[in-house]
Design a protein around this motif. Structure first.
Motif, PDB file in Angstrom:
ATOM      1  N   GLN A 144     -52.332 -25.782   4.189  1.00 48.99           N
ATOM      2  CA  GLN A 144     -52.953 -24.795   5.066  1.00 48.99           C
ATOM      3  C   GLN A 144     -52.660 -25.166   6.517  1.00 48.99           C
ATOM      4  N   GLY A 145     -52.464 -24.124   7.315  1.00 49.27           N
ATOM      5  CA  GLY A 145     -52.176 -24.341   8.723  1.00 49.27           C
ATOM      6  C   GLY A 145     -53.434 -24.476   9.557  1.00 49.27           C
ATOM      7  N   PHE A 146     -53.244 -24.878  10.798  1.00 54.07           N
ATOM      8  CA  PHE A 146     -54.344 -24.947  11.764  1.00 54.07           C
ATOM      9  C   PHE A 146     -53.780 -24.532  13.125  1.00 54.07           C
ATOM     10  N   ALA A 147     -54.620 -23.950  13.930  1.00 54.96           N
ATOM     11  CA  ALA A 147     -54.216 -23.451  15.247  1.00 54.96           C
ATOM     12  C   ALA A 147     -54.683 -24.409  16.335  1.00 54.96           C
ATOM     13  N   VAL A 148     -53.898 -24.471  17.396  1.00 59.55           N
ATOM     14  CA  VAL A 148     -54.265 -25.230  18.595  1.00 59.55           C
ATOM     15  C   VAL A 148     -54.635 -24.198  19.663  1.00 59.55           C
TER      16      VAL A 148
ATOM     17  N   ARG B 155     -50.476 -16.253   4.354  1.00 59.75           N
ATOM     18  CA  ARG B 155     -50.788 -17.438   3.554  1.00 59.75           C
ATOM     19  C   ARG B 155     -50.855 -18.697   4.414  1.00 59.75           C
ATOM     20  N   GLU B 156     -50.093 -18.724   5.531  1.00 61.25           N
ATOM     21  CA  GLU B 156     -50.086 -19.891   6.400  1.00 61.25           C
ATOM     22  C   GLU B 156     -51.217 -19.878   7.427  1.00 61.25           C
ATOM     23  N   ALA B 157     -51.962 -18.786   7.508  1.00 63.04           N
ATOM     24  CA  ALA B 157     -53.057 -18.699   8.462  1.00 63.04           C
ATOM     25  C   ALA B 157     -54.111 -19.774   8.167  1.00 63.04           C
ATOM     26  N   PRO B 158     -54.849 -20.240   9.199  1.00 69.50           N
ATOM     27  CA  PRO B 158     -54.901 -19.673  10.549  1.00 69.50           C
ATOM     28  C   PRO B 158     -53.702 -20.051  11.412  1.00 69.50           C
ATOM     29  N   LEU B 159     -53.276 -19.088  12.233  1.00 65.58           N
ATOM     30  CA  LEU B 159     -52.196 -19.278  13.190  1.00 65.58           C
ATOM     31  C   LEU B 159     -52.738 -19.008  14.581  1.00 65.58           C
ATOM     32  N   SER B 160     -51.872 -19.151  15.578  1.00 66.20           N
ATOM     33  CA  SER B 160     -52.286 -18.871  16.945  1.00 66.20           C
ATOM     34  C   SER B 160     -51.196 -18.088  17.656  1.00 66.20           C
ATOM     35  N   GLY B 161     -51.626 -17.232  18.542  1.00 64.06           N
ATOM     36  CA  GLY B 161     -50.727 -16.510  19.423  1.00 64.06           C
ATOM     37  C   GLY B 161     -51.102 -16.812  20.866  1.00 64.06           C
ATOM     38  N   ALA B 162     -50.276 -16.364  21.792  1.00 66.38           N
ATOM     39  CA  ALA B 162     -50.520 -16.617  23.222  1.00 66.38           C
ATOM     40  C   ALA B 162     -50.396 -15.314  23.981  1.00 66.38           C
ATOM     41  N   VAL B 163     -51.176 -15.203  25.034  1.00 63.88           N
ATOM     42  CA  VAL B 163     -51.103 -14.056  25.927  1.00 63.88           C
ATOM     43  C   VAL B 163     -51.017 -14.568  27.360  1.00 63.88           C
ATOM     44  N   ILE B 164     -50.139 -13.978  28.132  1.00 61.66           N
ATOM     45  CA  ILE B 164     -49.933 -14.355  29.534  1.00 61.66           C
ATOM     46  C   ILE B 164     -50.306 -13.150  30.388  1.00 61.66           C
ATOM     47  N   GLY B 165     -51.292 -13.328  31.231  1.00 63.93           N
ATOM     48  CA  GLY B 165     -51.724 -12.250  32.122  1.00 63.93           C
ATOM     49  C   GLY B 165     -51.272 -12.499  33.548  1.00 63.93           C
ATOM     50  N   GLN B 166     -50.962 -11.406  34.270  1.00 66.94           N
ATOM     51  CA  GLN B 166     -50.453 -11.524  35.643  1.00 66.94           C
ATOM     52  C   GLN B 166     -50.991 -10.388  36.499  1.00 66.94           C
ATOM     53  N   LEU B 167     -51.403 -10.729  37.718  1.00 60.79           N
ATOM     54  CA  LEU B 167     -51.849  -9.755  38.706  1.00 60.79           C
ATOM     55  C   LEU B 167     -50.984  -9.916  39.960  1.00 60.79           C
ATOM     56  N   ASP B 168     -50.470  -8.790  40.403  1.00 58.39           N
ATOM     57  CA  ASP B 168     -49.614  -8.791  41.608  1.00 58.39           C
ATOM     58  C   ASP B 168     -50.300  -7.926  42.667  1.00 58.39           C
ATOM     59  N   PRO B 169     -51.133  -8.525  43.544  1.00 58.25           N
ATOM     60  CA  PRO B 169     -51.853  -7.738  44.550  1.00 58.25           C
ATOM     61  C   PRO B 169     -50.905  -7.197  45.613  1.00 58.25           C
TER      62      PRO B 169
ATOM     63  N   GLN C 198     -51.466 -15.766  37.979  1.00 54.62           N
ATOM     64  CA  GLN C 198     -51.084 -15.763  36.559  1.00 54.62           C
ATOM     65  C   GLN C 198     -51.973 -16.718  35.777  1.00 54.62           C
ATOM     66  N   MET C 199     -52.256 -16.360  34.543  1.00 52.57           N
ATOM     67  CA  MET C 199     -53.096 -17.164  33.648  1.00 52.57           C
ATOM     68  C   MET C 199     -52.666 -16.882  32.210  1.00 52.57           C
ATOM     69  N   GLN C 200     -52.811 -17.882  31.359  1.00 53.35           N
ATOM     70  CA  GLN C 200     -52.492 -17.674  29.952  1.00 53.35           C
ATOM     71  C   GLN C 200     -53.486 -18.416  29.073  1.00 53.35           C
ATOM     72  N   MET C 201     -53.537 -18.008  27.838  1.00 53.05           N
ATOM     73  CA  MET C 201     -54.469 -18.577  26.868  1.00 53.05           C
ATOM     74  C   MET C 201     -53.921 -18.306  25.465  1.00 53.05           C
ATOM     75  N   SER C 202     -54.512 -18.937  24.477  1.00 56.36           N
ATOM     76  CA  SER C 202     -54.129 -18.714  23.085  1.00 56.36           C
ATOM     77  C   SER C 202     -55.272 -18.034  22.344  1.00 56.36           C
ATOM     78  N   PHE C 203     -54.937 -17.342  21.294  1.00 55.25           N
ATOM     79  CA  PHE C 203     -55.939 -16.661  20.460  1.00 55.25           C
ATOM     80  C   PHE C 203     -55.652 -16.977  19.003  1.00 55.25           C
ATOM     81  N   ARG C 204     -56.663 -16.803  18.193  1.00 55.79           N
ATOM     82  CA  ARG C 204     -56.609 -17.203  16.775  1.00 55.79           C
ATOM     83  C   ARG C 204     -56.198 -16.016  15.907  1.00 55.79           C
ATOM     84  N   ILE C 205     -55.406 -16.298  14.880  1.00 59.51           N
ATOM     85  CA  ILE C 205     -54.983 -15.303  13.889  1.00 59.51           C
ATOM     86  C   ILE C 205     -55.417 -15.799  12.520  1.00 59.51           C
ATOM     87  N   THR C 206     -56.260 -15.048  11.861  1.00 58.04           N
ATOM     88  CA  THR C 206     -56.765 -15.428  10.538  1.00 58.04           C
ATOM     89  C   THR C 206     -56.401 -14.343   9.524  1.00 58.04           C
TER      90      THR C 206
END
Length: 465
Positions: free
Chosen positions: A255-259, A356-370, A377-385
């Motif tokens: 089984q997998g695990f997410a960071v 079958r390999e879940a849980p997995l993780s994805g990443a999202v990168i956010g950006q603001l251009d004033p 810019q900021m980024q984070m990871s999210f969980r996939i189950t």
């Protein structure tokens, strides 16, 4: 005197003439006399039959059937051939023996006994190799938690953390269970007892002996590098192998695990959030919801970019989104006003292997251009189950099996959390209760009508003809 003598002479002559006729009248007739009352105790055939015909086997004309012994005749001769013995249709219970018509004056002779049926042949054992193989006594299952990093991760060169692993002996015998795990780039083992590096980010640990049904946990000590966030999304895998003395083959599960990284690196004027992606038991597409917030004082153009692990994709990007590559999708969030947030929703689907390999993780990168000022810019990871990853492993000897598997969609849970099987059971219970209530109501109404109508009149006897 002459007259008297003449009369005597004439009477004598008349008696001599009529003597033969009277003698013939006293002789018994050749035809039998039909018995119309109870049979007499003399041997014979059927009443009502002629000397040259066989009697009916079970019935006489004008009477009731006699399945056993026919009524005897008075003076009928013996039939030319005795009636055959009755055929037996049920060998297990032989019928009562019938009596053939004996010679006059002799005792009745019983029919020959019915031969018993031959005994049933014994049941032969199945041929060698035709029996189903016994079930494999081996079985093992592993479950993992995630490596979740705190906000303090952004202010440290490296962060020590732990990963809890739970192993369950699902077999029917005591097994020796070996554990190993593979870490992604940026993570290393921090001194877990009994585990040693095997190269390529893989570590092998010692073996545990567990009885059938025993569950135990192990804590892995890990260290996350301060620059590992640049490689997100990150995920690893834990594997267990079980065997037993005298049992061929092995049982394998993984089984997998997410960071999971917190939003960052911290930057003023921008916030980022992502919901967890969950695939139900049917494995159909899910939805990823992102929120990009502008906490600054001026409006800014927003943009988000989603990075997904292998096997997880965005099948149809919505308007404003484009596919950069199979694992990357970029979306334009429009102008995000100061103090407001923009929300982006993306459809996401995963292959059965990825589930079958879940849980997995994805990443999202956010950006603001004033309009004025530096880009934030900021980024984070999210969980996939996936619900398929929680399925119990099915062990088939001697090939190894995995604990995960996509199950049938017919057991998918609804929005209220109830499955189709549970809804069907509830419906059947409700229908049964309604039927019971209806039956009680009908019985009550019938009893009330019976008591209200008074006693039932006795039936009137009609004379018979």
């Amino acid at each position: 005197m002459s007259l008297l003598g003449t009369s005597l002479t004439l009477g004598l002559l008349a008696a001599l003439a009529l003597g033969p006729a009277w003698a013939g009248a006293a002789t018994p007739q050749a035809d039998p006399v039909v018995a119309t009352t109870d049979p007499v105790n003399e041997p014979g055939g059927e009443p009502g039959s002629s000397p040259t015909e066989d009697p009916p086997p079970t019935e006489e004309p004008g009477g009731s059937p006699e399945p056993s012994t026919p009524a005897p005749e008075t003076t009928a001769p013996l039939p030319e051939s005795p009636p055959p013995a009755p055929e037996t249709t049920a060998p297990e219970v032989p019928p009562a023996p019938s009596v053939t018509a004996p010679a006059p004056g002799g005792p009745p002779t019983p029919a020959p006994p019915v031969q018993p049926a031959p005994p049933a042949p014994p049941v032969r054992p199945p041929a060698p190799g035709s029996e189903a193989p016994p079930p494999n006594p081996l079985g093992v299952q592993v479950t993992t938690q995630d490596v979740t990093l705190p906000t303090a991760y952004w202010n440290a060169a490296s962060t020590a953390t732990t990963l809890q692993v739970t192993v369950n002996n699902t077999g029917t015998t005591a097994q020796r269970i070996r554990l190993s795990y593979t870490l992604p780039v940026g993570l290393t083992d921090a001194g877990t007892k009994g585990c040693a590096a095997a190269g390529g980010g893989t570590y092998h640990c010692g073996a545990w002996t567990a009885a059938a049904g025993v569950r135990f946990s192990a804590v892995l000590r890990l260290r996350v590098d301060g620059t590992a966030w640049r490689q997100m999304p990150l995920a690893g895998v834990v594997q267990v192998v079980a065997d037993a003395p005298g049992v061929p083959g092995e049982a394998v599960d993984d089984q997998g695990f997410a960071v999971l990284f917190p939003p960052g690196p911290p930057a003023p004027g921008i916030t980022l959030a992502a919901d967890e992606v969950a695939f139900d038991i049917s494995g159909t597409a899910s939805t990823l919801t992102l929120r990009l917030g502008n906490t600054g004082t001026v409006d800014a153009a927003g943009r988000v970019e989603v990075v997904l692990p292998g096997g997880v994709t965005v099948p149809a990007p919505p308007p404003g989104c484009v596919t950069v590559d199979p694992t990357r999708t970029r979306c334009d969030a429009g102008t995000v006003a100061a103090g407001r947030a923009a929300e982006v929703r993306l459809p996401v689907e995963a292959t059965p292997q990825a589930q079958r390999e879940a849980p997995l993780s994805g990443a999202v990168i956010g950006q603001l251009d004033p309009r004025s000022g530096a880009t934030r810019q900021m980024q984070m990871s999210f969980r996939i189950t996936a619900a398929a990853a929680l399925a119990t492993p099915v062990v088939s000897p001697p090939a190894p099996t995995g604990s995960q598997g996509v199950l049938a969609g017919g057991a998918a849970a609804g929005q209220d959390g109830t499955t189709s099987v549970r809804r069907t059971a509830i419906l059947l219970i409700v229908v049964s209760a309604l039927l019971v209530v209806l039956a009680l109501a009908l019985a009550t109404i019938a009893l009330r009508r019976r008591f209200a109508g008074g006693p039932t009149p006795e039936p009137t006897a009609h004379p018979t003809d």
